[in-house]
Design a protein around this motif. Structure first.
Motif, PDB file in Angstrom:
ATOM      1  N   LYS A 105       3.379   1.975  -6.552  1.00  0.00           N
ATOM      2  CA  LYS A 105       2.709   3.189  -7.043  1.00  0.00           C
ATOM      3  C   LYS A 105       3.210   3.565  -8.430  1.00  0.00           C
ATOM      4  O   LYS A 105       2.418   3.944  -9.304  1.00  0.00           O
ATOM      5  CB  LYS A 105       2.930   4.352  -6.076  1.00  0.00           C
ATOM      6  CG  LYS A 105       2.152   5.615  -6.467  1.00  0.00           C
ATOM      7  CD  LYS A 105       2.368   6.733  -5.470  1.00  0.00           C
ATOM      8  CE  LYS A 105       1.430   7.917  -5.756  1.00  0.00           C
ATOM      9  NZ  LYS A 105       1.516   8.419  -7.156  1.00  0.00           N
ATOM     10  N   ILE A 155      -4.613  -6.476  -7.736  1.00  0.00           N
ATOM     11  CA  ILE A 155      -4.190  -5.216  -8.356  1.00  0.00           C
ATOM     12  C   ILE A 155      -4.390  -5.259  -9.867  1.00  0.00           C
ATOM     13  O   ILE A 155      -4.909  -4.309 -10.466  1.00  0.00           O
ATOM     14  CB  ILE A 155      -2.724  -4.904  -7.995  1.00  0.00           C
ATOM     15  CG1 ILE A 155      -2.619  -4.594  -6.495  1.00  0.00           C
ATOM     16  CG2 ILE A 155      -2.205  -3.722  -8.812  1.00  0.00           C
ATOM     17  CD1 ILE A 155      -1.209  -4.382  -5.995  1.00  0.00           C
ATOM     18  N   LYS A 178      -7.537  -2.493  -2.728  1.00  0.00           N
ATOM     19  CA  LYS A 178      -7.145  -2.600  -1.318  1.00  0.00           C
ATOM     20  C   LYS A 178      -8.152  -3.422  -0.520  1.00  0.00           C
ATOM     21  O   LYS A 178      -7.782  -4.258   0.310  1.00  0.00           O
ATOM     22  CB  LYS A 178      -6.984  -1.216  -0.706  1.00  0.00           C
ATOM     23  CG  LYS A 178      -5.769  -0.442  -1.194  1.00  0.00           C
ATOM     24  CD  LYS A 178      -5.450   0.745  -0.318  1.00  0.00           C
ATOM     25  CE  LYS A 178      -6.560   1.783  -0.326  1.00  0.00           C
ATOM     26  NZ  LYS A 178      -6.188   2.968   0.502  1.00  0.00           N
ATOM     27  N   GLU A 189       0.812  -1.212   0.000  1.00  0.00           N
ATOM     28  CA  GLU A 189       0.000   0.000   0.000  1.00  0.00           C
ATOM     29  C   GLU A 189       0.848   1.266   0.000  1.00  0.00           C
ATOM     30  O   GLU A 189       0.454   2.285  -0.583  1.00  0.00           O
ATOM     31  CB  GLU A 189      -0.922  -0.018   1.226  1.00  0.00           C
ATOM     32  CG  GLU A 189      -2.079   0.947   1.137  1.00  0.00           C
ATOM     33  CD  GLU A 189      -3.078   0.753   2.273  1.00  0.00           C
ATOM     34  OE1 GLU A 189      -3.819   1.710   2.548  1.00  0.00           O
ATOM     35  OE2 GLU A 189      -3.105  -0.346   2.865  1.00  0.00           O
ATOM     36  N   TRP A 192      -8.148   1.635  -7.211  1.00  0.00           N
ATOM     37  CA  TRP A 192      -7.152   1.337  -6.174  1.00  0.00           C
ATOM     38  C   TRP A 192      -7.835   1.038  -4.841  1.00  0.00           C
ATOM     39  O   TRP A 192      -7.434   0.134  -4.112  1.00  0.00           O
ATOM     40  CB  TRP A 192      -6.183   2.496  -6.027  1.00  0.00           C
ATOM     41  CG  TRP A 192      -5.130   2.278  -4.981  1.00  0.00           C
ATOM     42  CD1 TRP A 192      -5.020   2.895  -3.776  1.00  0.00           C
ATOM     43  CD2 TRP A 192      -4.051   1.339  -5.040  1.00  0.00           C
ATOM     44  NE1 TRP A 192      -3.943   2.416  -3.075  1.00  0.00           N
ATOM     45  CE2 TRP A 192      -3.330   1.463  -3.825  1.00  0.00           C
ATOM     46  CE3 TRP A 192      -3.626   0.413  -5.986  1.00  0.00           C
ATOM     47  CZ2 TRP A 192      -2.207   0.682  -3.553  1.00  0.00           C
ATOM     48  CZ3 TRP A 192      -2.507  -0.358  -5.714  1.00  0.00           C
ATOM     49  CH2 TRP A 192      -1.815  -0.227  -4.509  1.00  0.00           C
ATOM     50  N   TRP A 200       1.717   1.200 -10.933  1.00  0.00           N
ATOM     51  CA  TRP A 200       0.283   1.500 -11.045  1.00  0.00           C
ATOM     52  C   TRP A 200       0.064   2.757 -11.885  1.00  0.00           C
ATOM     53  O   TRP A 200      -0.767   2.771 -12.795  1.00  0.00           O
ATOM     54  CB  TRP A 200      -0.324   1.659  -9.659  1.00  0.00           C
ATOM     55  CG  TRP A 200      -1.757   2.103  -9.659  1.00  0.00           C
ATOM     56  CD1 TRP A 200      -2.221   3.383  -9.664  1.00  0.00           C
ATOM     57  CD2 TRP A 200      -2.927   1.269  -9.672  1.00  0.00           C
ATOM     58  NE1 TRP A 200      -3.599   3.406  -9.671  1.00  0.00           N
ATOM     59  CE2 TRP A 200      -4.051   2.118  -9.675  1.00  0.00           C
ATOM     60  CE3 TRP A 200      -3.124  -0.116  -9.661  1.00  0.00           C
ATOM     61  CZ2 TRP A 200      -5.353   1.625  -9.673  1.00  0.00           C
ATOM     62  CZ3 TRP A 200      -4.423  -0.597  -9.671  1.00  0.00           C
ATOM     63  CH2 TRP A 200      -5.521   0.267  -9.673  1.00  0.00           C
TER      64      TRP A 200
END
Length: 434
Positions: A243, A404, A426, A237, A422, A246
């Motif tokens: 990140k 993901i 999670k 996370e 996102w 992503w």
């Protein structure tokens, strides 16, 4: 492989799972010492895999049966690794319907070594500890339990490169030379910029890449720490590497660079022969899959270049023996043979699965692949394997990755906002990891 690392058509997928379960259940389970179970005193060894390990296609089963006339090998496989893993967990819990040999994807091996040591054979009892020096240290240690149990023998690893359609590049007026392209896309920003140029020059035709999920997976494969840290703490996370992967993937989706194809789907399979995308981030084991889907018509149209932003690893697998297997001794002899340097080298030459055996890596250093325009696959993937980081693997590594990439599919196919996707990822990770 693979890793891992394939498919027969999703429409048949559930039927294949059910059929595999039925066939394996019919073979039975238990702790037999390997008594013969077929006419003529032959032993039938059941092998249950996911995707395409390539053993049958490379002729290795036939070769083994010729060397061992008393053995017959019966393989079943499930297209989607997620389906395979779920089915395997059900059978492990019940203790029945298990094969003599079960494939384990690298993203699941930590679950085996940390949570399921009571479900799989310690291969040291068959002499596996003598094989340690034949394998890369990272490959060997990942399948070792906390008490030193050897719970699987490594098949392949997944060093990464970029596969591309040189004919589509030529039509778009882009460079086709693999060295020149490696320079142009030395970074992921460069790769996306070239993709936008491709899109401008070929409006309404082929997409730049197959899916943003494959982009994310290949990028995160370049990182040592992804979802867990070395202590076993879940860190995805707040991991800047996650990140970055992503953000690049959602940028590609927003720019319309993707063909919006879920990997392993029937549509994705058909797209290989249709020329629906120009590039695909590919680990070594993907080469055999591309050949299988694109067919003879694709020969010479594909090429391979160095991956943007350095080396990485995607996939790789293990062969393990459940405690409930029927023919454990014979199963061990088979997996020892399949993972030996000679067989790993043959598999790479014929199917592209890059060896985890150090001896095999030396054997394939000069290999080229005529299907991929005589690309020096031994050098490209060999260099990538040497430079790839040793990845930290967690118990739910594959579950996190799947959630993901599922969320990214929502972004590219349904236009879901990255923030909302996102958030969903999670929540699903929390459910999957408990």
């Amino acid at each position: 492989m693979p890793n891992a690392r394939a498919a027969k058509r999703a429409a048949v997928r559930l039927g294949a799972v059910a059929l595999a379960g039925a066939l394996l259940a019919a073979c039975g389970s238990g702790s037999s010492d390997g008594a013969s179970d077929s006419a003529g005193g032959k032993v039938t060894l059941t092998v249950d895999l996911f995707g395409s390990f390539g053993y049958k296609e490379a002729g290795l089963y036939a070769e083994y049966e010729k060397l061992h006339p008393n053995v017959r090998i019966k393989q079943t496989d499930t297209e989607d690794e997620q389906d395979y893993w779920k089915s395997l967990q059900t059978r492990l819990a019940g203790g029945g319907g298990l094969a003599d040999v079960q494939g384990i994807e690298v993203g699941r091996i930590a679950a085996v070594t940390q949570q399921q040591t009571d479900k799989f054979e310690d291969l040291k009892k068959y002499g596996a500890d003598k094989l340690k020096d034949q394998f890369a240290e990272a490959k060997w240690s990942a399948a070792t339990g906390k008490d030193g149990q050897v719970l699987g023998l490594g098949t392949d690893v997944g060093p990464e490169a970029m596969c591309y359609r040189s004919d589509l590049f030529k039509e778009a007026g882009l460079p086709t030379d693999r060295a020149e392209l490696a320079t142009k896309w030395s970074t992921w920003d460069g790769y996306l910029a070239l993709g936008k140029e491709f899109k401008e020059k070929t409006p309404g035709k082929s997409a730049w890449l197959d899916s943003v999920g494959s982009l994310y997976t290949i990028m995160i494969g370049q990182e040592k720490e992804r979802y867990y840290d070395a202590s076993g703490k879940l860190i995805y996370e707040n991991n800047p590497a996650v990140k970055a992967a992503w953000d690049a993937s959602t940028e590609a989706a927003k720019a319309g660079l993707s063909a919006k194809l879920d990997q392993w789907s029937p549509q994705w399979n058909q797209a290989f022969s249709a020329g629906s995308f120009a590039t695909m981030p590919c680990p070594a084991w993907m080469l055999g899959y591309i050949k299988g889907q694109a067919g003879d018509a694709g020969k010479g149209k594909w090429d391979i270049a160095k991956l943007p932003a350095g080396a990485g690893n995607w996939g790789g697998s293990y062969l393990s023996i459940p405690k409930a297997a029927k023919h454990k001794k014979e199963a061990y002899e088979l997996i020892q043979w399949l993972t030996a340097p000679e067989q790993q080298a043959k598999l790479f030459t014929k199917q592209g699965n890059f060896p985890s055996s150090t001896g095999a890596i030396e054997k394939v250093a000069t290999a080229k692949d005529p299907y991929f325009s005589d690309a020096p696959i031994g050098q490209i993937f060999g260099d990538a394997a040497k430079a790839a980081p040793v990845q930290v693997l967690g118990v739910h590594d594959k579950n996190v990755a799947d959630q993901i990439t599922n969320a990214l599919s929502e972004v590219e196919r349904k236009g879901t906002s990255p923030d909302k996707a996102w958030s969903t990822a999670k929540k699903n990770v929390q459910n999957a990891t408990g």
